[in-house]
Motif scaffolding. Sequence first.
Motif, mmCIF file in Angstrom:
data_model
loop_
_atom_site.group_PDB
_atom_site.id
_atom_site.type_symbol
_atom_site.label_atom_id
_atom_site.label_comp_id
_atom_site.label_asym_id
_atom_site.label_seq_id
_atom_site.Cartn_x
_atom_site.Cartn_y
_atom_site.Cartn_z
ATOM 1 N N LEU A 96 62.170 -65.078 26.751
ATOM 2 C CA LEU A 96 62.857 -66.379 26.753
ATOM 3 C C LEU A 96 64.317 -66.217 27.164
ATOM 4 N N ARG A 97 64.948 -65.148 26.718
ATOM 5 C CA ARG A 97 66.343 -64.894 27.130
ATOM 6 C C ARG A 97 66.419 -64.702 28.648
ATOM 7 N N THR A 98 65.474 -63.947 29.174
ATOM 8 C CA THR A 98 65.444 -63.713 30.615
ATOM 9 C C THR A 98 65.143 -65.016 31.358
ATOM 10 N N LEU A 99 64.203 -65.786 30.851
ATOM 11 C CA LEU A 99 63.835 -67.053 31.480
ATOM 12 C C LEU A 99 65.012 -68.009 31.551
ATOM 13 N N TYR A 100 65.786 -68.096 30.482
ATOM 14 C CA TYR A 100 66.923 -69.017 30.490
ATOM 15 C C TYR A 100 68.130 -68.461 31.245
ATOM 16 N N GLY A 101 68.207 -67.151 31.390
ATOM 17 C CA GLY A 101 69.196 -66.587 32.319
ATOM 18 C C GLY A 101 68.837 -66.969 33.742
ATOM 19 N N TYR A 102 67.553 -66.848 34.049
ATOM 20 C CA TYR A 102 67.044 -67.255 35.370
ATOM 21 C C TYR A 102 67.297 -68.733 35.628
ATOM 22 N N GLN A 103 67.023 -69.565 34.636
ATOM 23 C CA GLN A 103 67.226 -71.003 34.825
ATOM 24 C C GLN A 103 68.685 -71.314 35.171
ATOM 25 N N ALA A 104 69.614 -70.740 34.437
ATOM 26 C CA ALA A 104 71.039 -70.992 34.697
ATOM 27 C C ALA A 104 71.418 -70.497 36.095
ATOM 28 N N TRP A 105 70.924 -69.331 36.465
ATOM 29 C CA TRP A 105 71.193 -68.755 37.787
ATOM 30 C C TRP A 105 70.642 -69.672 38.888
ATOM 31 N N ALA A 106 69.405 -70.122 38.724
ATOM 32 C CA ALA A 106 68.769 -70.962 39.739
ATOM 33 C C ALA A 106 69.455 -72.321 39.846
ATOM 34 N N ASN A 107 69.824 -72.898 38.725
ATOM 35 C CA ASN A 107 70.535 -74.184 38.763
ATOM 36 C C ASN A 107 71.867 -74.036 39.479
ATOM 37 N N ASN A 108 72.591 -72.964 39.182
ATOM 38 C CA ASN A 108 73.871 -72.732 39.842
ATOM 39 C C ASN A 108 73.700 -72.574 41.350
ATOM 40 N N ASP A 109 72.710 -71.794 41.772
ATOM 41 C CA ASP A 109 72.463 -71.613 43.211
ATOM 42 C C ASP A 109 72.135 -72.934 43.893
ATOM 43 N N LEU A 110 71.355 -73.772 43.219
ATOM 44 C CA LEU A 110 71.000 -75.063 43.807
ATOM 45 C C LEU A 110 72.236 -75.937 43.973
ATOM 46 N N PHE A 111 73.104 -75.959 42.987
ATOM 47 C CA PHE A 111 74.333 -76.745 43.111
ATOM 48 C C PHE A 111 75.205 -76.234 44.254
ATOM 49 N N GLU A 112 75.243 -74.912 44.438
ATOM 50 C CA GLU A 112 76.008 -74.356 45.568
ATOM 51 C C GLU A 112 75.484 -74.897 46.894
ATOM 52 N N LYS A 113 74.178 -74.976 47.039
ATOM 53 C CA LYS A 113 73.585 -75.504 48.276
ATOM 54 C C LYS A 113 73.844 -76.998 48.424
ATOM 55 N N LEU A 114 73.814 -77.736 47.333
ATOM 56 C CA LEU A 114 74.049 -79.179 47.405
ATOM 57 C C LEU A 114 75.477 -79.503 47.824
ATOM 58 N N MET A 115 76.395 -78.567 47.592
ATOM 59 C CA MET A 115 77.783 -78.765 48.029
ATOM 60 C C MET A 115 77.867 -78.829 49.558
ATOM 61 N N LEU A 116 76.843 -78.338 50.256
ATOM 62 C CA LEU A 116 76.835 -78.351 51.721
ATOM 63 C C LEU A 116 76.465 -79.715 52.300
#
Length: 172
Positions: A5-25
């Motif tokens: 679960l710790r790994t899963l929620y680390g992944y979730q935060a990482w993936a959400n951040n990456d998506l926001f970076e792309k949306l800035m484009l």
Amino acid sequence: MREMLRTLYGYQAWANNDLFEKLMLLDPQAQTVELHTALRLISHHHVVAEIFEAHLSGTKHRHTSDNTTETPTLDALRTSVTATDKWYQQFVLEVAADQLDEPVAFTFTDGDKGRMTRHEMLLHVALHSAIHRGEVSRILWQLSITPPWDTFAVYLHQTQPSRRQRELLPTG
């Protein structure tokens, strides 16, 4: 299980951040409809995460629906999603293992009654968010923007580069 679960929620935060970076484009003027749709999808999965945060913590949430009435700005949504991601990361660090399998009764925003274990709630939130990140990634593809590489394997290898070392691979 807690480590996963710790790994899963680390992944979730990482993936959400990456998506926001792309949306800035996205160009807010030229790609208004696509940006609005993306924000609505993210807002929806974020509201659901906030609702389940309340269920997990035994508090009352402020939502009457599974999305906001007004569409948040990209910056405001990013700030809120990041805060919620941090809450989940802290929760999975602190929750007692025996609490994960305890059922919790709650009411959905449509008034239906529900009951899930904390473990099931945590899985639901992560999987639900992934579905909607995938929908937003499809919008990016349609705009000829390469979406983030939102996979668990990529997350593990980017956050733990030693996994790429040859000696860790099985021989035979």
